[in-house]
Design a protein around this motif. Sequence first.
Motif, PDB file in Angstrom:
ATOM      1  N   UNK A   3       0.817  -1.209   0.000  1.00  0.00           N
ATOM      2  CA  UNK A   3       0.000   0.000   0.000  1.00  0.00           C
ATOM      3  C   UNK A   3       0.846   1.253   0.000  1.00  0.00           C
ATOM      4  N   UNK A   4       2.072   1.142  -0.532  1.00  0.00           N
ATOM      5  CA  UNK A   4       3.031   2.242  -0.441  1.00  0.00           C
ATOM      6  C   UNK A   4       2.945   3.158  -1.644  1.00  0.00           C
ATOM      7  N   UNK A   5       2.018   4.131  -1.587  1.00  0.00           N
ATOM      8  CA  UNK A   5       1.885   5.091  -2.674  1.00  0.00           C
ATOM      9  C   UNK A   5       3.158   5.868  -2.896  1.00  0.00           C
ATOM     10  N   UNK A   6       3.974   6.007  -1.826  1.00  0.00           N
ATOM     11  CA  UNK A   6       5.210   6.782  -1.958  1.00  0.00           C
ATOM     12  C   UNK A   6       6.216   6.105  -2.872  1.00  0.00           C
ATOM     13  N   UNK A   7       6.036   4.803  -3.096  1.00  0.00           N
ATOM     14  CA  UNK A   7       6.984   4.089  -3.949  1.00  0.00           C
ATOM     15  C   UNK A   7       6.778   4.405  -5.423  1.00  0.00           C
ATOM     16  N   UNK A   8       5.623   5.010  -5.772  1.00  0.00           N
ATOM     17  CA  UNK A   8       5.357   5.353  -7.163  1.00  0.00           C
ATOM     18  C   UNK A   8       6.123   6.615  -7.513  1.00  0.00           C
ATOM     19  N   UNK A   9       7.114   6.481  -8.409  1.00  0.00           N
ATOM     20  CA  UNK A   9       7.974   7.605  -8.731  1.00  0.00           C
ATOM     21  C   UNK A   9       7.404   8.463  -9.847  1.00  0.00           C
ATOM     22  N   UNK A  10       7.499   9.771  -9.686  1.00  0.00           N
ATOM     23  CA  UNK A  10       6.967  10.701 -10.679  1.00  0.00           C
ATOM     24  C   UNK A  10       8.067  11.658 -11.119  1.00  0.00           C
ATOM     25  N   UNK A  11       9.125  11.131 -11.706  1.00  0.00           N
ATOM     26  CA  UNK A  11      10.192  11.984 -12.200  1.00  0.00           C
ATOM     27  C   UNK A  11       9.767  12.622 -13.516  1.00  0.00           C
ATOM     28  N   UNK A 251     -12.066  -7.195  -5.393  1.00  0.00           N
ATOM     29  CA  UNK A 251     -13.056  -8.256  -5.589  1.00  0.00           C
ATOM     30  C   UNK A 251     -12.846  -8.953  -6.930  1.00  0.00           C
ATOM     31  N   UNK A 252     -12.478  -8.177  -7.938  1.00  0.00           N
ATOM     32  CA  UNK A 252     -12.274  -8.740  -9.275  1.00  0.00           C
ATOM     33  C   UNK A 252     -10.909  -9.398  -9.435  1.00  0.00           C
ATOM     34  N   UNK A 253      -9.916  -8.932  -8.653  1.00  0.00           N
ATOM     35  CA  UNK A 253      -8.546  -9.448  -8.775  1.00  0.00           C
ATOM     36  C   UNK A 253      -8.028  -9.900  -7.402  1.00  0.00           C
ATOM     37  N   UNK A 254      -8.725 -10.826  -6.746  1.00  0.00           N
ATOM     38  CA  UNK A 254      -8.341 -11.205  -5.373  1.00  0.00           C
ATOM     39  C   UNK A 254      -6.999 -11.919  -5.285  1.00  0.00           C
ATOM     40  N   UNK A 255      -6.592 -12.581  -6.355  1.00  0.00           N
ATOM     41  CA  UNK A 255      -5.360 -13.380  -6.315  1.00  0.00           C
ATOM     42  C   UNK A 255      -4.164 -12.676  -6.937  1.00  0.00           C
ATOM     43  N   UNK A 256      -4.355 -11.447  -7.397  1.00  0.00           N
ATOM     44  CA  UNK A 256      -3.270 -10.713  -8.035  1.00  0.00           C
ATOM     45  C   UNK A 256      -2.667  -9.706  -7.058  1.00  0.00           C
ATOM     46  N   UNK A 257      -1.376  -9.419  -7.252  1.00  0.00           N
ATOM     47  CA  UNK A 257      -0.710  -8.388  -6.458  1.00  0.00           C
ATOM     48  C   UNK A 257      -1.262  -7.018  -6.840  1.00  0.00           C
ATOM     49  N   UNK A 258      -1.374  -6.133  -5.827  1.00  0.00           N
ATOM     50  CA  UNK A 258      -1.945  -4.809  -6.055  1.00  0.00           C
ATOM     51  C   UNK A 258      -1.139  -3.767  -5.291  1.00  0.00           C
ATOM     52  N   UNK A 259      -1.139  -2.561  -5.819  1.00  0.00           N
ATOM     53  CA  UNK A 259      -0.399  -1.462  -5.184  1.00  0.00           C
ATOM     54  C   UNK A 259      -1.146  -0.161  -5.388  1.00  0.00           C
ATOM     55  N   UNK A 260      -1.363   0.580  -4.325  1.00  0.00           N
ATOM     56  CA  UNK A 260      -2.026   1.872  -4.400  1.00  0.00           C
ATOM     57  C   UNK A 260      -0.985   2.958  -4.672  1.00  0.00           C
ATOM     58  N   UNK A 261      -1.341   3.909  -5.539  1.00  0.00           N
ATOM     59  CA  UNK A 261      -0.439   5.019  -5.828  1.00  0.00           C
ATOM     60  C   UNK A 261      -1.262   6.278  -6.038  1.00  0.00           C
ATOM     61  N   UNK A 262      -0.615   7.424  -6.034  1.00  0.00           N
ATOM     62  CA  UNK A 262      -1.318   8.691  -6.248  1.00  0.00           C
ATOM     63  C   UNK A 262      -0.949   9.249  -7.611  1.00  0.00           C
ATOM     64  N   UNK A 272      -5.294  15.442  -6.781  1.00  0.00           N
ATOM     65  CA  UNK A 272      -4.475  14.239  -6.638  1.00  0.00           C
ATOM     66  C   UNK A 272      -5.399  13.106  -6.213  1.00  0.00           C
ATOM     67  N   UNK A 273      -5.381  12.011  -6.934  1.00  0.00           N
ATOM     68  CA  UNK A 273      -6.286  10.901  -6.653  1.00  0.00           C
ATOM     69  C   UNK A 273      -5.495   9.628  -6.392  1.00  0.00           C
ATOM     70  N   UNK A 274      -6.028   8.776  -5.528  1.00  0.00           N
ATOM     71  CA  UNK A 274      -5.445   7.458  -5.318  1.00  0.00           C
ATOM     72  C   UNK A 274      -5.963   6.511  -6.382  1.00  0.00           C
ATOM     73  N   UNK A 275      -5.053   5.797  -6.995  1.00  0.00           N
ATOM     74  CA  UNK A 275      -5.415   4.779  -7.966  1.00  0.00           C
ATOM     75  C   UNK A 275      -4.748   3.476  -7.555  1.00  0.00           C
ATOM     76  N   UNK A 276      -5.058   2.415  -8.261  1.00  0.00           N
ATOM     77  CA  UNK A 276      -4.513   1.104  -7.902  1.00  0.00           C
ATOM     78  C   UNK A 276      -3.954   0.424  -9.130  1.00  0.00           C
ATOM     79  N   UNK A 277      -2.817  -0.226  -8.944  1.00  0.00           N
ATOM     80  CA  UNK A 277      -2.159  -0.964 -10.017  1.00  0.00           C
ATOM     81  C   UNK A 277      -2.217  -2.441  -9.670  1.00  0.00           C
ATOM     82  N   UNK A 278      -2.587  -3.251 -10.636  1.00  0.00           N
ATOM     83  CA  UNK A 278      -2.702  -4.691 -10.472  1.00  0.00           C
ATOM     84  C   UNK A 278      -1.670  -5.361 -11.394  1.00  0.00           C
ATOM     85  N   UNK A 279      -1.012  -6.422 -10.894  1.00  0.00           N
ATOM     86  CA  UNK A 279       0.070  -7.052 -11.645  1.00  0.00           C
ATOM     87  C   UNK A 279      -0.223  -8.525 -11.894  1.00  0.00           C
ATOM     88  N   UNK A 280       0.144  -8.982 -13.083  1.00  0.00           N
ATOM     89  CA  UNK A 280       0.034 -10.408 -13.380  1.00  0.00           C
ATOM     90  C   UNK A 280       1.088 -11.185 -12.605  1.00  0.00           C
TER      91      UNK A 280
END
Length: 286
Positions: A3-11, A251-262, A272-280
């Motif tokens: 849940x580390x939005x701070x890890x999303x880099x915006x260079x 609910x749609x991706x219960x078995x996939x890794x997810x990360x929240x970012x802004x 500024x909005x929180x969004x979510x990234x889902x990974x295969x």
Amino acid sequence: MNNSGASMRHHKKPIISPLRYPGGKASLYTRLRAIVRANDLTAGTYVEPYAGGAGAALGLLVTGQVRRIVINDLDPAIYAFWKAVTSEPLAISRMVEKAELTVSEWSRQKDIYLNAPRDDYLNLGFATFFLNRTNRSGVLNGGPIGGMDQTGKYKIDARFNRSTLVERLRLISLHAKRISVTNTDGMTVIKRYSKRENTLIYADPPYFEKAGSLYLNSFEDAHHSSLAACLNSVSDAKWLLTYDNVPRVPELYPDRRREVFSLNYSAHRVTKANEIMVFSDALTVA
């Protein structure tokens, strides 16, 4: 879930796309570049099934991070624009240089956008581009910047810097042979490219909230469910997905890794909005 939005880099990211898109993902360039490198895909293909402004795709291509990109959009007007840009770049550039930035011209281009044959890529594509650059927030079904009476603080030409836009078109034309433009359903594209090696799929579909006003092709819940079934069935392919951060996503991706970012969001006003990234499962997350 991380849940580390701070890890999303915006260079600083390259701004290549000539289109303005609310919530456009060009700002994810740095993160996507890191994912491309971590998965050894620098000689591969990057695919956007719901491309829209294709800001991230073009940034990765022009800076040499990937070999090829696929720009797909189901909307025939957006497809026409990308088709014209890659097949008739000089013609559309001349149209940009000569365009009259007036309300009467806006009305004429609006009529072309609504009524031009879908296979008239140049004229339909330019009308789409003209409205995108002259409408409030770039929303095609919106009105012109400054209003029809042009009494607003900003006028219709506020986002139509000819020299900058022509340069972006020129830059894209230099790489046109490495750009595939398609006009089909996003899930068809996902199924097609999930079978190919050295390919990264980035799905950025219409979101759950405010989709009807911000996107040309809004989704109902059934579409979101079908997309989840499609992506979850190819978890062994390399893909990632972004959505607005709503309870329906886990609910749609219960078995996939997810990360929240802004992410900065620019429809009507910058927020500024929180969004979510889902990974295969197959994707190495950088």
